[in-house]
Design a protein around this motif. Structure first.
Motif, short mmCIF file in Angstrom:
data_model
loop_
_atom_site.label_atom_id
_atom_site.label_comp_id
_atom_site.label_asym_id
_atom_site.label_seq_id
_atom_site.Cartn_x
_atom_site.Cartn_y
_atom_site.Cartn_z
N MET A 120 1.28 -0.76 -0.11
CA MET A 120 -0.48 0.02 -0.03
C MET A 120 0.74 1.01 -0.36
O MET A 120 1.26 1.27 0.91
CB MET A 120 -0.80 0.11 1.04
CG MET A 120 -1.18 1.40 1.62
SD MET A 120 -2.27 1.00 2.65
CE MET A 120 -3.42 2.67 3.21
N GLY A 121 0.98 1.54 -0.68
CA GLY A 121 1.52 3.11 -1.40
C GLY A 121 1.23 4.17 -0.90
O GLY A 121 0.22 4.40 -0.44
N LYS A 122 1.64 5.04 0.79
CA LYS A 122 1.05 6.25 1.01
C LYS A 122 1.28 7.45 -0.43
O LYS A 122 0.57 7.84 -0.24
CB LYS A 122 2.02 6.99 2.21
CG LYS A 122 2.26 5.23 3.55
CD LYS A 122 2.96 5.49 4.94
CE LYS A 122 3.02 4.58 5.26
NZ LYS A 122 4.49 3.88 4.90
N ASN A 123 2.18 7.82 -0.52
CA ASN A 123 2.54 8.63 -1.03
C ASN A 123 2.35 10.34 -0.32
O ASN A 123 1.32 10.78 -1.21
CB ASN A 123 1.33 8.28 -2.54
CG ASN A 123 2.41 7.65 -3.48
OD1 ASN A 123 3.57 7.36 -3.40
ND2 ASN A 123 1.70 6.23 -4.50
N LEU A 124 1.79 10.32 0.51
CA LEU A 124 2.09 11.71 1.16
C LEU A 124 2.50 12.42 0.89
O LEU A 124 3.78 12.60 0.67
CB LEU A 124 2.09 11.24 3.08
CG LEU A 124 0.95 10.53 3.57
CD1 LEU A 124 1.28 9.97 5.32
CD2 LEU A 124 -0.32 11.42 3.54
N THR A 125 1.80 14.09 0.76
CA THR A 125 3.50 15.13 0.43
C THR A 125 3.76 15.38 1.85
O THR A 125 2.95 14.81 3.01
CB THR A 125 3.20 16.01 0.64
OG1 THR A 125 1.19 16.02 -0.62
CG2 THR A 125 2.69 17.83 0.82
N THR A 126 5.04 16.05 2.26
CA THR A 126 5.79 16.03 3.38
C THR A 126 5.32 17.15 4.20
O THR A 126 5.10 18.02 3.24
CB THR A 126 7.38 15.92 3.36
OG1 THR A 126 7.92 16.42 2.52
CG2 THR A 126 7.62 14.64 2.53
N ARG A 127 5.54 16.67 5.69
CA ARG A 127 5.39 18.26 6.06
C ARG A 127 5.78 19.38 6.05
O ARG A 127 5.20 20.44 6.16
CB ARG A 127 5.29 17.70 7.83
CG ARG A 127 3.99 17.19 8.64
CD ARG A 127 5.02 16.28 9.55
NE ARG A 127 6.38 15.42 9.02
CZ ARG A 127 6.78 14.75 10.18
NH1 ARG A 127 6.70 15.04 11.51
NH2 ARG A 127 8.35 13.98 10.34
N LYS A 128 7.02 18.75 5.85
CA LYS A 128 8.51 20.50 5.13
C LYS A 128 7.88 21.00 3.20
O LYS A 128 7.73 22.34 3.23
CB LYS A 128 9.10 19.98 4.74
CG LYS A 128 10.73 21.13 4.78
CD LYS A 128 12.40 20.04 4.92
CE LYS A 128 12.89 21.89 4.64
NZ LYS A 128 14.22 21.04 4.87
N GLU A 129 7.15 20.33 3.10
CA GLU A 129 6.91 20.55 1.44
C GLU A 129 5.84 21.73 1.52
O GLU A 129 5.65 22.70 0.94
CB GLU A 129 6.18 19.10 0.49
CG GLU A 129 7.16 18.13 0.37
CD GLU A 129 6.76 17.76 -0.89
OE1 GLU A 129 6.77 18.10 -2.04
OE2 GLU A 129 6.71 16.48 -0.09
#
Length: 491
Positions: free
Chosen positions: A1-10
């Protein structure tokens, strides 16, 4: 299951929105500004409810339920209250629909207009105080300590899942007392309960304080609050408790016969926390891999994932695991054994990491032969091999360590982002470059408070209760100040 979350820093805001949806907590609904809380998200809210409800009942409060509809005339009885909520009210004007004569669909029946419009409750002070007039006659009826778990509607234009929605869930307490001091003590006691719950259940450090006059609840004499700091350096109001004086008692003519036989108005409080706490929980602890949940509020505290080839290996692993599942549950630990054959172990590892399950156990053929489990903790992502004979004790200790660790981690971040400033220029610079809470002197005027808000978008979050009085000069006007207050940008 790919998360592919935008990072908090981005992009912190985008990260938050993606995480709420991908972790199966909530989603937007077909009604603008309203959300659907999904089972996993609601399970966390249920744990919050259970914890708070227990604390309320232990301090003598009882649950009741009051109507969702409030006659418009009730809101008119307390002037500052109606002014505070007028722009957010949803109004019911008719009580019937009918088919359009031209066959175009359903229309409102113009003949079914209500004699008096009904407000969909934005908060329940008015309907409750109208009720209390019938319940309270004598000092023997006091204190009256009532709580309600309900939904409310505040017609927000700019909404965000959990943080700001047109409809949200909450609890609202409404109490009546014989004396001013008793009511003040009640409001402060509830503030203590909220702070205790935030820190010891949610693992979220908070600062207790009072609001300025401009930030008080509409109709309150004093508003107490707890303020938390999110990982992007913005504040979030996590709970409020209000001392209402006799304002609502006078508006709704709620009197009682005191011990001397004289008639007097009761003294009141109201207090509440909402599903906004879900937002606080997510934004305080979670990381770029997904949710990080404190064990006390995690719907699943331990997940066990078998690694196998063929049904025979799975049956052998299951035979070893099921007694462990039973023993953990007997000790009050929520555990899931994920033996689905539709998903591979790697998918499951990703899924439970995304959902913030505090402890993950994996067991394969080698573990079966060696009498061990692989144990992974969500907060640090560390793994270790633990003997099967020691795993139960290890899990119990690990859950406590995780609860403590994520609180200490949040506390360290919060404390590192509390900055004392004396000049307005320094305040404006650090507000943009560092963020967080700022302890600064303020001259106590609404004009200066509004000027700072307009120029910087920062507000006075609270006047700290536990902060020592330190006289100084307002960072903007140079006028005398009795103590520092906390400024921050906020949700």
């Amino acid at each position: 299951m790919g998360k592919n979350l935008t990072t908090r820093k981005e992009d912190y805001s985008k990260w938050y929105n993606e995480l709420v949806i991908k972790a199966d907590l909530a989603e937007n609904s077909g009604v603008r500004g309203c959300m659907v809380i999904k089972p996993y998200g609601y399970a966390i809210w249920e744990k919050m409810q259970a914890g708070l409800d227990k604390m309320f009942k232990e301090t003598g409060h009882e649950n009741a339920y009051f109507p969702i509809f409030i006659p418009k005339s009730y809101l008119s009885k307390e002037a500052s209250h109606v002014e505070g909520f007028a722009k957010e009210c949803a109004v019911v004007t008719h009580y019937r629909l009918k088919n359009a004569e031209d066959g175009s669909g359903i229309v409102v029946d113009p003949e079914a207009k209500l004699e008096e419009e009904l407000i969909v409750r934005p908060t329940s002070e008015t309907i409750i105080w109208d009720t209390y007039r019938r319940w309270i006659q004598s000092y023997r009826d006091l204190p009256l300590l009532i709580n309600q778990w309900a939904n409310v509607v505040r017609w927000e234009m700019r909404t965000r899942l959990f943080l700001r929605t047109a409809e949200f869930l909450w609890q609202e307490g409404h109490t009546a007392h014989a004396t001013e001091q008793e009511a003040i003590e009640e409001a402060e006691k509830i503030l203590g309960i909220y702070a205790d719950f935030a820190e010891n259940h949610m693992a979220v450090p908070v600062i207790k304080g009072t609001k300025t006059e401009g930030e008080r609840f509409a109709g309150a004499v004093e508003t107490y609050c707890i303020e938390a700091l999110m990982q992007d350096g913005k504040a979030l109001q996590a709970g409020t408790s209000h001392f209402l004086g006799q304002n609502f008692a006078k508006a709704f003519d709620v009197k009682f016969a005191n011990k001397e036989g004289q008639q007097d108005y009761v003294w009141a409080t109201s207090w509440g926390v909402s599903t906004r706490l879900m937002g606080a929980l997510i934004m305080t602890h979670s990381d770029d891999n997904g949710l990080v949940l404190p064990p006390k509020l995690a719907p699943i505290q331990v997940v066990i994932v078998p690694i196998y080839k063929g049904i025979d290996q799975l049956e052998a692993i299951s035979e070893k695991v099921m007694p462990l599942v039973k023993e953990l549950r007997s000790r009050g630990i929520s555990v899931k054994y994920d033996d689905r054959d539709t998903h591979k172990p790697g998918f499951k590892f990703n899924e439970y990491e995304l959902k913030g399950v505090p402890v993950r156990l994996a067991i394969g053929q080698r573990d079966l032969q060696n009498g061990t489990f692989e144990v992974a903790r969500r907060d640090t992502l560390e793994k270790e091999t633990v003997k099967a004979s020691e795993v139960i004790t290890h899990i119990q200790e690990l859950l406590n360590k995780i609860q403590e660790n994520i609180f200490n981690r949040a506390l360290a971040y919060r404390d590192d982002h509390i900055t004392r400033v004396d000049s307005y220029e320094e305040f404006k610079t650090l507000l943009e470059s560092k963020g967080g809470f700022f302890l600064a002197h303020w001259d106590g005027t609404a004009e200066t408070e509004e000027l700072i808000k307009e120029e910087t978008k920062a507000t006075i979050r609270c006047i700290p209760l536990d902060d020592g009085k330190e006289e100084g000069k307002c960072m903007v006007t140079g006028k005398p100040s009795a103590q520092r207050v906390i400024f921050a940008k906020a949700y």
